[in-house]
Structures are given as structure tokens and as C-alpha cells.
Motif scaffolding. Sequence first.
Motif, PDB file in Angstrom:
ATOM      1  N   ILE A 147       0.841  -1.197   0.000  1.00 39.58           N
ATOM      2  CA  ILE A 147       0.000   0.000   0.000  1.00 39.58           C
ATOM      3  C   ILE A 147       0.877   1.249   0.000  1.00 39.58           C
ATOM      4  CG2 ILE A 147      -1.624   1.369   1.382  1.00 39.58           C
ATOM      5  CD1 ILE A 147      -2.785  -1.360   2.375  1.00 39.58           C
ATOM      6  N   ALA A 148       1.853   1.284   0.895  1.00 36.57           N
ATOM      7  CA  ALA A 148       2.735   2.449   1.012  1.00 36.57           C
ATOM      8  C   ALA A 148       3.515   2.686  -0.280  1.00 36.57           C
ATOM      9  CB  ALA A 148       3.696   2.265   2.186  1.00 36.57           C
ATOM     10  N   ASP A 149       4.009   1.631  -0.895  1.00 39.95           N
ATOM     11  CA  ASP A 149       4.778   1.754  -2.135  1.00 39.95           C
ATOM     12  C   ASP A 149       3.924   2.369  -3.238  1.00 39.95           C
ATOM     13  OD1 ASP A 149       7.081   1.355  -3.800  1.00 39.95           O
ATOM     14  OD2 ASP A 149       6.061  -0.397  -4.664  1.00 39.95           O
ATOM     15  N   ASN A 150       2.706   1.858  -3.402  1.00 37.07           N
ATOM     16  CA  ASN A 150       1.841   2.387  -4.450  1.00 37.07           C
ATOM     17  C   ASN A 150       1.442   3.835  -4.173  1.00 37.07           C
ATOM     18  OD1 ASN A 150       2.026  -0.058  -5.702  1.00 37.07           O
ATOM     19  ND2 ASN A 150      -0.157  -0.444  -5.786  1.00 37.07           N
ATOM     20  N   LEU A 151       1.142   4.159  -2.917  1.00 36.29           N
ATOM     21  CA  LEU A 151       0.780   5.537  -2.591  1.00 36.29           C
ATOM     22  C   LEU A 151       1.950   6.484  -2.820  1.00 36.29           C
ATOM     23  CD1 LEU A 151      -1.403   5.081   0.615  1.00 36.29           C
ATOM     24  CD2 LEU A 151      -2.168   5.616  -1.712  1.00 36.29           C
ATOM     25  N   ARG A 152       3.175   6.055  -2.513  1.00 35.03           N
ATOM     26  CA  ARG A 152       4.357   6.876  -2.783  1.00 35.03           C
ATOM     27  C   ARG A 152       4.492   7.151  -4.266  1.00 35.03           C
ATOM     28  NH1 ARG A 152       7.170   3.368  -0.094  1.00 35.03           N
ATOM     29  NH2 ARG A 152       7.049   3.727   2.100  1.00 35.03           N
ATOM     30  N   LYS A 153       4.296   6.115  -5.079  1.00 36.04           N
ATOM     31  CA  LYS A 153       4.399   6.288  -6.530  1.00 36.04           C
ATOM     32  C   LYS A 153       3.362   7.274  -7.044  1.00 36.04           C
ATOM     33  CE  LYS A 153       6.327   1.708  -7.413  1.00 36.04           C
ATOM     34  NZ  LYS A 153       6.047   0.364  -7.939  1.00 36.04           N
ATOM     35  N   ILE A 154       2.143   7.203  -6.507  1.00 28.80           N
ATOM     36  CA  ILE A 154       1.082   8.125  -6.919  1.00 28.80           C
ATOM     37  C   ILE A 154       1.440   9.554  -6.511  1.00 28.80           C
ATOM     38  CG2 ILE A 154      -1.315   8.812  -6.492  1.00 28.80           C
ATOM     39  CD1 ILE A 154      -1.948   5.770  -6.204  1.00 28.80           C
ATOM     40  N   ASN A 155       1.968   9.726  -5.305  1.00 26.60           N
ATOM     41  CA  ASN A 155       2.233  11.060  -4.764  1.00 26.60           C
ATOM     42  C   ASN A 155       3.538  11.678  -5.245  1.00 26.60           C
ATOM     43  OD1 ASN A 155      -0.130  11.216  -3.252  1.00 26.60           O
ATOM     44  ND2 ASN A 155       0.781  10.044  -1.587  1.00 26.60           N
ATOM     45  N   ASN A 156       4.413  10.905  -5.867  1.00 28.65           N
ATOM     46  CA  ASN A 156       5.724  11.424  -6.265  1.00 28.65           C
ATOM     47  C   ASN A 156       5.707  12.287  -7.512  1.00 28.65           C
ATOM     48  OD1 ASN A 156       7.340  10.625  -4.179  1.00 28.65           O
ATOM     49  ND2 ASN A 156       7.889   8.672  -5.104  1.00 28.65           N
ATOM     50  N   GLY A 157       4.613  12.371  -8.177  1.00 32.96           N
ATOM     51  CA  GLY A 157       4.602  13.243  -9.337  1.00 32.96           C
ATOM     52  C   GLY A 157       3.612  12.796 -10.379  1.00 32.96           C
ATOM     53  N   PRO A 158       3.740  13.411 -11.535  1.00 34.17           N
ATOM     54  CA  PRO A 158       2.780  13.098 -12.589  1.00 34.17           C
ATOM     55  C   PRO A 158       2.837  11.628 -12.994  1.00 34.17           C
ATOM     56  CG  PRO A 158       4.437  14.672 -13.353  1.00 34.17           C
ATOM     57  CD  PRO A 158       4.744  14.346 -11.937  1.00 34.17           C
ATOM     58  N   VAL A 159       1.676  11.053 -13.041  1.00 35.81           N
ATOM     59  CA  VAL A 159       1.551   9.660 -13.459  1.00 35.81           C
ATOM     60  C   VAL A 159       0.451   9.635 -14.511  1.00 35.81           C
ATOM     61  CG1 VAL A 159       0.970   7.322 -12.704  1.00 35.81           C
ATOM     62  CG2 VAL A 159       2.212   8.843 -11.169  1.00 35.81           C
ATOM     63  N   PHE A 160       0.697   8.928 -15.590  1.00 38.70           N
ATOM     64  CA  PHE A 160      -0.331   8.809 -16.617  1.00 38.70           C
ATOM     65  C   PHE A 160      -1.568   8.173 -16.005  1.00 38.70           C
ATOM     66  CE2 PHE A 160       3.625   8.643 -19.147  1.00 38.70           C
ATOM     67  CZ  PHE A 160       3.407   9.786 -19.903  1.00 38.70           C
ATOM     68  N   ASP A 161      -2.743   8.557 -16.533  1.00 36.15           N
ATOM     69  CA  ASP A 161      -4.007   8.061 -15.985  1.00 36.15           C
ATOM     70  C   ASP A 161      -4.054   6.538 -15.907  1.00 36.15           C
ATOM     71  OD1 ASP A 161      -5.013  10.566 -15.508  1.00 36.15           O
ATOM     72  OD2 ASP A 161      -6.162  10.668 -17.377  1.00 36.15           O
ATOM     73  N   CYS A 162      -3.588   5.859 -16.956  1.00 35.61           N
ATOM     74  CA  CYS A 162      -3.655   4.390 -16.951  1.00 35.61           C
ATOM     75  C   CYS A 162      -2.736   3.811 -15.873  1.00 35.61           C
ATOM     76  CB  CYS A 162      -3.332   3.817 -18.320  1.00 35.61           C
ATOM     77  SG  CYS A 162      -1.665   4.190 -18.907  1.00 35.61           S
ATOM     78  N   ASP A 163      -1.560   4.419 -15.685  1.00 33.70           N
ATOM     79  CA  ASP A 163      -0.643   3.951 -14.643  1.00 33.70           C
ATOM     80  C   ASP A 163      -1.211   4.245 -13.259  1.00 33.70           C
ATOM     81  OD1 ASP A 163       1.172   3.083 -16.550  1.00 33.70           O
ATOM     82  OD2 ASP A 163       2.316   4.958 -16.504  1.00 33.70           O
ATOM     83  N   ARG A 164      -1.803   5.433 -13.116  1.00 33.96           N
ATOM     84  CA  ARG A 164      -2.395   5.808 -11.837  1.00 33.96           C
ATOM     85  C   ARG A 164      -3.529   4.854 -11.482  1.00 33.96           C
ATOM     86  NH1 ARG A 164      -6.604   8.470  -9.805  1.00 33.96           N
ATOM     87  NH2 ARG A 164      -6.320   9.711  -7.945  1.00 33.96           N
TER      88      ARG A 164
END
Length: 65
Positions: free
Chosen positions: A23-40
Motif C-alpha cells: 500500500i505504502a509503495d503504491n501511494l508513494r508512486k502516486i504522490n511522487n509526481g505526474p503519473v499517466f491516468d492508466c498507470d495511476r
Amino acid sequence: MDLNLHADQSTRIREAAEYVAGIADNLRKINNGPVFDCDRDKLVEGVNIWFNRLAELLGKKGEAA
């Protein structure tokens, strides 16, 4: 001491820690910057999956997304 019970509890604790780390890893990835909609969307789905697994482990029923 019931070693079987201890082993089962230790396994559940380890699994819970792995789920929380996911959970923490995925939330960090989301919060670290722009992520394409499909990746998000994939990351958010991953968070939901980890939460559901954690809920099952804790004896709670996971909510449908």
C-alpha cells in the motif's frame, strides 16, 4: 507455548506487513509526481487489492470497489 499457534500468528503478522508495504509503495508512486491516468489507475487498483487482502487477514470483509 503452542508453537503452531505462534508460527501461524507470526505468518499473519509478516503477511500484514507485506500488504502495508505494498500500500505504502503504491501511494508513494502516486504522490511522487505526474503519473499517466492508466498507470495511476493500476496503482490505485493495487492499493485497493492490498487493502482487501489486509481486511481479509484481519477477519474483516473487504469492500467492493
